[in-house]
Design a protein around this motif. Structure first.
Motif, PDB file in Angstrom:
ATOM      1  N   ASN A   1       1.869   3.017 -12.759  1.00 45.03           N
ATOM      2  CA  ASN A   1       1.104   1.824 -12.380  1.00 45.03           C
ATOM      3  C   ASN A   1       0.801   0.900 -13.555  1.00 45.03           C
ATOM      4  OD1 ASN A   1      -1.147   3.200 -13.623  1.00 45.03           O
ATOM      5  ND2 ASN A   1      -1.554   4.220 -11.659  1.00 45.03           N
TER       6      ASN A   1
ATOM      7  N   GLN B   1       3.344  -8.062 -12.495  1.00 41.18           N
ATOM      8  CA  GLN B   1       2.030  -7.920 -11.854  1.00 41.18           C
ATOM      9  C   GLN B   1       2.077  -8.315 -10.380  1.00 41.18           C
ATOM     10  OE1 GLN B   1      -0.978  -7.992 -15.637  1.00 41.18           O
ATOM     11  NE2 GLN B   1      -1.025  -9.785 -14.317  1.00 41.18           N
ATOM     12  N   GLN B   2       2.938  -9.255 -10.020  1.00 38.75           N
ATOM     13  CA  GLN B   2       3.062  -9.627  -8.612  1.00 38.75           C
ATOM     14  C   GLN B   2       3.636  -8.487  -7.780  1.00 38.75           C
ATOM     15  OE1 GLN B   2       5.351 -13.254  -8.867  1.00 38.75           O
ATOM     16  NE2 GLN B   2       3.605 -14.429  -9.637  1.00 38.75           N
TER      17      GLN B   2
ATOM     18  N   GLY C   1       2.833  -5.381  -8.447  1.00 40.17           N
ATOM     19  CA  GLY C   1       1.791  -4.367  -8.406  1.00 40.17           C
ATOM     20  C   GLY C   1       1.713  -3.481  -9.626  1.00 40.17           C
TER      21      GLY C   1
ATOM     22  N   ILE D   1       0.535  -3.074 -13.463  1.00 42.66           N
ATOM     23  CA  ILE D   1      -0.348  -3.676 -14.458  1.00 42.66           C
ATOM     24  C   ILE D   1       0.446  -3.869 -15.737  1.00 42.66           C
ATOM     25  CG2 ILE D   1      -2.461  -3.378 -15.813  1.00 42.66           C
ATOM     26  CD1 ILE D   1      -3.406  -1.462 -13.524  1.00 42.66           C
TER      27      ILE D   1
ATOM     28  N   GLY E   1      -3.428  -8.146 -17.020  1.00 39.47           N
ATOM     29  CA  GLY E   1      -4.219  -6.954 -16.727  1.00 39.47           C
ATOM     30  C   GLY E   1      -4.719  -6.300 -17.991  1.00 39.47           C
TER      31      GLY E   1
ATOM     32  N   LYS F   1      -8.510  -1.271 -11.662  1.00 39.96           N
ATOM     33  CA  LYS F   1      -7.959  -0.271 -10.741  1.00 39.96           C
ATOM     34  C   LYS F   1      -8.086  -0.733  -9.289  1.00 39.96           C
ATOM     35  CE  LYS F   1      -8.455   3.847 -13.650  1.00 39.96           C
ATOM     36  NZ  LYS F   1      -8.999   5.212 -13.799  1.00 39.96           N
TER      37      LYS F   1
ATOM     38  N   GLN G   1      -8.364  -3.961  -8.338  1.00 36.83           N
ATOM     39  CA  GLN G   1      -7.528  -5.153  -8.189  1.00 36.83           C
ATOM     40  C   GLN G   1      -6.086  -4.784  -7.863  1.00 36.83           C
ATOM     41  OE1 GLN G   1      -7.638  -7.650 -11.666  1.00 36.83           O
ATOM     42  NE2 GLN G   1      -5.947  -8.949 -10.988  1.00 36.83           N
ATOM     43  N   TYR G   2      -5.607  -3.704  -8.465  1.00 34.61           N
ATOM     44  CA  TYR G   2      -4.235  -3.260  -8.217  1.00 34.61           C
ATOM     45  C   TYR G   2      -4.159  -2.126  -7.208  1.00 34.61           C
ATOM     46  CZ  TYR G   2      -2.412  -6.413 -11.688  1.00 34.61           C
ATOM     47  OH  TYR G   2      -2.039  -7.559 -12.366  1.00 34.61           O
TER      48      TYR G   2
ATOM     49  N   LEU H   1      -5.030   0.981  -6.968  1.00 34.30           N
ATOM     50  CA  LEU H   1      -4.394   2.212  -7.438  1.00 34.30           C
ATOM     51  C   LEU H   1      -4.551   3.358  -6.445  1.00 34.30           C
ATOM     52  CD1 LEU H   1      -3.889   0.714 -10.054  1.00 34.30           C
ATOM     53  CD2 LEU H   1      -4.811   2.657 -11.310  1.00 34.30           C
TER      54      LEU H   1
ATOM     55  N   ARG I   1      -1.695   3.367  -4.113  1.00 33.80           N
ATOM     56  CA  ARG I   1      -0.366   3.514  -4.705  1.00 33.80           C
ATOM     57  C   ARG I   1      -0.073   4.960  -5.113  1.00 33.80           C
ATOM     58  NH1 ARG I   1       1.993  -1.270  -5.250  1.00 33.80           N
ATOM     59  NH2 ARG I   1       0.690  -3.148  -5.315  1.00 33.80           N
TER      60      ARG I   1
END
Length: 585
Positions: free
Chosen positions: A129, A171-172, A174, A176, A224, A352, A354-355, A357, A360
């Protein structure tokens, strides 16, 4: 954030553990659960096959989640080109940033965007990630041993635009992204793995060159992470400290509050997470013990202390727990601000979330492996990888030697090692099966000059290549490789041998082509003995094995840049790249 590159149940005194972690040992799973460590970084040694990568990352996350902790940051250095960790034969490695820089004049940000998107998709598919990339150092020093082709070039504006494009693409998807190495590693002649570099730029140069790509990304997007550099910048902070050996020296950026908090956070407005470069590198470890390094960098403003100490056996686990305890005591005693630490924790949690995690995390290893098998090295990814190589090669000089004429039948290659011999031969023979090709590998300490000279005499065309500078520890992985790094082939000897053979070819009036396989700064050294010069910025190869119709095991090496060069030399392609750095002409 720790690395688990190697781990042994028992390490005899005076010995090093060199057993790669490809399955998560119970001791390390317990350490993750017990410590609530923030993340893990993996290296090439940890990554063997698609299913193995998926399962290792799954098990690492489960060790944290099953103990009630947040998902971990699981990071890797997958820059493309010179620094990649996913095996070349599995993933899409690309030709690296300087190759992308060579395409910018004609293609703009196209390949920065495409490479960033593909790298991110492939990393996500196996459970990563965080990618410690892109490198946005502006390489203005031809003697830079560790950055060079990892940079998009010497023009700060171009580096800024390409770096932002690649970062946004990652980042688009996913992943970081971590821009590196702040405030800039582009004008150093010392590798911070082995020493403490110093940059003496004035403030105007720092603003207009070193800081520009970072500032551009912060102003135009939302990085990020940003990774620190173990580099002294006296014009940014000339504060001195007493090292563990009693010597006095200037604080490196990783340890400087003026640089990380006052400059990066307050003046430049960075809201994301600051991660240090590996704290076990000599640029830090020579001056600080692990606990002091973590405390100092947290005081300076870092959010993540990367690799503060090696975890190589069960005996190291109490040491990392003690380090964490010592840092906690520093907070209780007011040496580290509790308010600032709380803000740091919030930044980490926000990133974490924002993405996402938690969404994922790999649930089913078998299903994830099936998906990853279709994503890693997908045909459409490989097609773009080859397209980048095709567009990056630079024609520096050509005195009518290529496209190779029909009258040329015998070729002799002078290559840095046997792998490059095989890759170049394979690419040329695939395009012109009638070529009779011989090759001298310059990797050995005792190259047979007499045999090489005889083959040069018989050749119609001599093709030479050089890889400068030598492999750095960043490529190998890190400080675990210092013994191997010190035992590298004597580059001066190799260059002298190559020059002697190139001069001999010229004396024999042989047509000759020189290929710079890494930084083009080496071109002036070889150009006087060449009728044509190409620059590729990369030499990635992948190994392929198969059994032929006669039952023989055949091993072949191939790579995008060798394909591109072969197509250019045989007239199938035109060299379209432009030099992204200046060289003496």
């Amino acid at each position: 954030m720790l690395d688990i590159r190697y781990f042994c149940d028992d390490v005899p005194a005076g010995k090093r553990c060199t057993s790669p972690v490809t399955e998560l040992p119970a001791d390390l799973a317990s350490m993750i659960a017990d410590t609530d460590v923030g993340g893990i970084v993996l290296f090439a040694n940890n990554l063997v096959s698609t299913k193995q990568m998926v399962k290792l990352n799954h098990d690492i996350q489960q060790a944290s989640l099953s103990a009630g902790h947040d998902p971990l940051f699981i990071a890797v250095d997958q820059e493309g080109g010179r620094v990649v960790r996913i095996p070349h034969h599995l993933g899409t490695s690309f030709s690296g940033n300087m190759a992308i820089g060579a395409t910018a004049k004609n293609s703009g940000t196209q390949f920065a965007l495409q490479s960033g998107e593909i790298i991110a998709k492939e990393l996500l598919s196996v459970g990563f990630n965080v990618n410690f990339a892109p490198t946005v150092d502006v390489n203005v020093n031809p003697l830079n041993p560790v950055i060079n082709v990892r940079s998009f070039g010497e023009d700060a504006d171009q580096v800024a635009k390409l770096g932002l494009a690649q970062m946004n693409a990652m980042q688009q998807q996913g992943i970081i992204s971590s821009l590196k190495h702040f405030p800039g590693h582009g004008d150093t002649s010392v590798d911070s793995h082995t020493g403490l570099p110093r940059v003496d730029h004035d403030r105007s140069t720092i603003n207009n060159t070193d800081l520009k790509p970072f500032k551009y990304a912060i102003d135009n997007s939302n990085p990020g992470m940003i990774m620190t550099a173990h580099i002294q910048y006296p014009q940014l902070d000339n504060s001195e400290f007493i090292a563990k050996d009693g010597s006095k020296t200037i604080l490196p950026a990783t340890m400087s509050r003026k640089i990380l908090t006052d400059l990066l956070r307050t003046e430049m407005g960075f809201k994301g997470v600051i991660v240090t470069d590996a704290l076990n590198m000599a640029g830090i470890a020579h001056y600080f013990d692990p606990t002091a390094a973590v405390i100092q960098t947290f005081k300076a403003g870092s959010d993540i202390a990367l690799m503060p100490m090696p975890i190589r056996s069960p005996a190291d686990i109490p040491r990392i727990k003690q380090l964490i305890n010592d840092v906690a005591i520093a907070v209780q005693q007011g040496e580290i601000s509790l308010d600032e630490l709380t803000q740091s924790v919030e930044r980490l949690k926000t990133l974490k979330q924002q993405y996402a995690l938690n969404k994922r995390v790999i649930d089913n290893v078998e299903e994830a492996t099936q998906i990853a098998s279709k994503v890693l090295g997908a045909p459409q990814h490989k097609k773009i990888e080859q397209k980048l190589a095709n567009h990056a090669v630079v024609d520096i000089a050509n005195n009518g030697v290529y496209p190779i004429k029909d009258s040329v039948k015998k070729l002799h290659l002078l290559m840095p090692d046997q792998t490059k011999c095989m890759a170049m031969t394979f690419a040329l023979k695939n395009r012109h099966s009638a070529f009779n090709i011989s090759c001298t590998s310059l990797a050995g300490k005792n190259t047979d000059l007499t045999k090489a000279q005889q083959q040069i005499k018989q050749a119609d065309l001599v093709i030479s290549a050089d890889i400068t500078p030598q492999q750095s520890m960043a490529e190998m992985g890190g400080m675990d490789d210092i013994a191997q790094w010190r035992d590298r082939l004597d580059k001066t000897q190799q260059i002298n041998t190559l020059l002697a053979l190139m001069k001999f070819a010229k004396q024999q009036n042989k047509a000759s082509i020189f290929i710079s396989l890494r930084t083009p700064y080496n071109v002036p050294q070889f150009a006087p003995y060449s009728d044509a010069v190409l620059a590729t910025f990369a030499h990635n190869t992948a190994k392929h094995e198969y059994v032929d119709d006669y039952g023989r095991l055949i091993t072949e090496f191939s790579g995008p840049m060798f394909n591109a060069v072969a197509d250019i030399l045989t007239g199938r392609l035109e060299a379209k790249g432009s030099l992204p750095v200046s060289i003496e002409q």
